[in-house]
Design an enzyme around this catalytic site. Structure first.
Site, mmCIF file in Angstrom:
data_model
loop_
_atom_site.group_PDB
_atom_site.id
_atom_site.type_symbol
_atom_site.label_atom_id
_atom_site.label_comp_id
_atom_site.label_asym_id
_atom_site.label_seq_id
_atom_site.Cartn_x
_atom_site.Cartn_y
_atom_site.Cartn_z
ATOM 1 N N VAL A 118 31.038 -0.482 43.203
ATOM 2 C CA VAL A 118 30.930 -0.630 41.566
ATOM 3 C C VAL A 118 31.097 -1.890 41.522
ATOM 4 O O VAL A 118 31.713 -3.199 42.392
ATOM 5 C CB VAL A 118 32.438 0.087 41.280
ATOM 6 C CG1 VAL A 118 32.270 0.077 40.316
ATOM 7 C CG2 VAL A 118 32.440 1.730 41.710
ATOM 8 N N CYS A 119 29.960 -2.737 40.561
ATOM 9 C CA CYS A 119 30.465 -3.896 39.843
ATOM 10 C C CYS A 119 30.670 -4.144 38.956
ATOM 11 O O CYS A 119 31.182 -3.904 37.746
ATOM 12 C CB CYS A 119 28.556 -4.052 40.079
ATOM 13 S SG CYS A 119 28.732 -5.688 39.848
#
Length: 190
Positions: A118-119
């Site tokens: 996840v960014c």
């Protein structure tokens, strides 16, 4: 219903942490780390967010508050109708270090890789944009940030999944169709 389940899970965790937790040859287990004390407090604060949003929290092991599952079900936008599960692991160094979050549901999204990475700036210790993790942040911020990935924080310019971001820029309609296909194949409630 979800708030009731969370309260039950918290009560079980608190009882076990306070010494009712069986095993260990009669030794009582207490909340001894600052992380565990913070988590007990922050889980209570999360109830406010969880009752207002389409997000649920599940503790696979009620006596372990440092690992839980969030399921986010957006009501609107491109990912509406999907149910996206995230595993949140809170390290011992919390709150000096951010929680580790992985997406367990395949999703066609510029800020979530095909492997579930996840960014999200607030999950980074050192963020270029200045919105990274600080000790003043809480689990509530993490939940709100993850929910926002499906609305206003979706960032096609700082993409972890470059293929998804490029597809959106070059062919938005094909991107929307692929998002729908992924929801149908991987993110429907069964």
């Amino acid at each position: 219903v979800h708030m009731f389940k969370l309260k039950q899970q918290q009560a079980a965790a608190a009882a076990e942490s306070a010494g009712g937790g069986g095993g260990g040859g009669g030794r009582t287990r207490t909340i001894s780390t600052s992380r565990d004390r913070l988590l007990l407090k922050e889980m209570s604060e999360l109830q406010e967010v969880l009752t207002q949003q389409r997000t649920t929290l599940h503790l696979p092991n009620p006596s372990v508050l440092s690992e839980f599952v969030l399921t986010i079900s957006p009501a609107e936008g491109l990912w509406a109708g999907g149910h996206f599960k995230f595993i949140v692991r809170v390290p011992e160094a919390y709150n000096l270090a951010p929680p580790e979050v992985t997406c367990q549901t395949r999703v066609w999204h510029p800020n979530v890789s095909e492997q579930g990475e996840v960014c999200l700036s607030l999950l980074r210790l050192n963020s270029i944009d200045g919105f990274g993790w600080y000790p003043t942040r809480t689990l509530k911020d993490v939940v709100l940030g993850l929910e926002s990935l499906f609305t206003d924080l979706c960032d096609f310019h700082d993409a972890l999944n470059a293929e998804a971001a490029d597809q959106y820029r070059c062919n938005p309609q094909a991107f929307k169709l692929k998002v729908s296909e992924y929801i149908r194949r991987y993110a429907c409630r069964k």
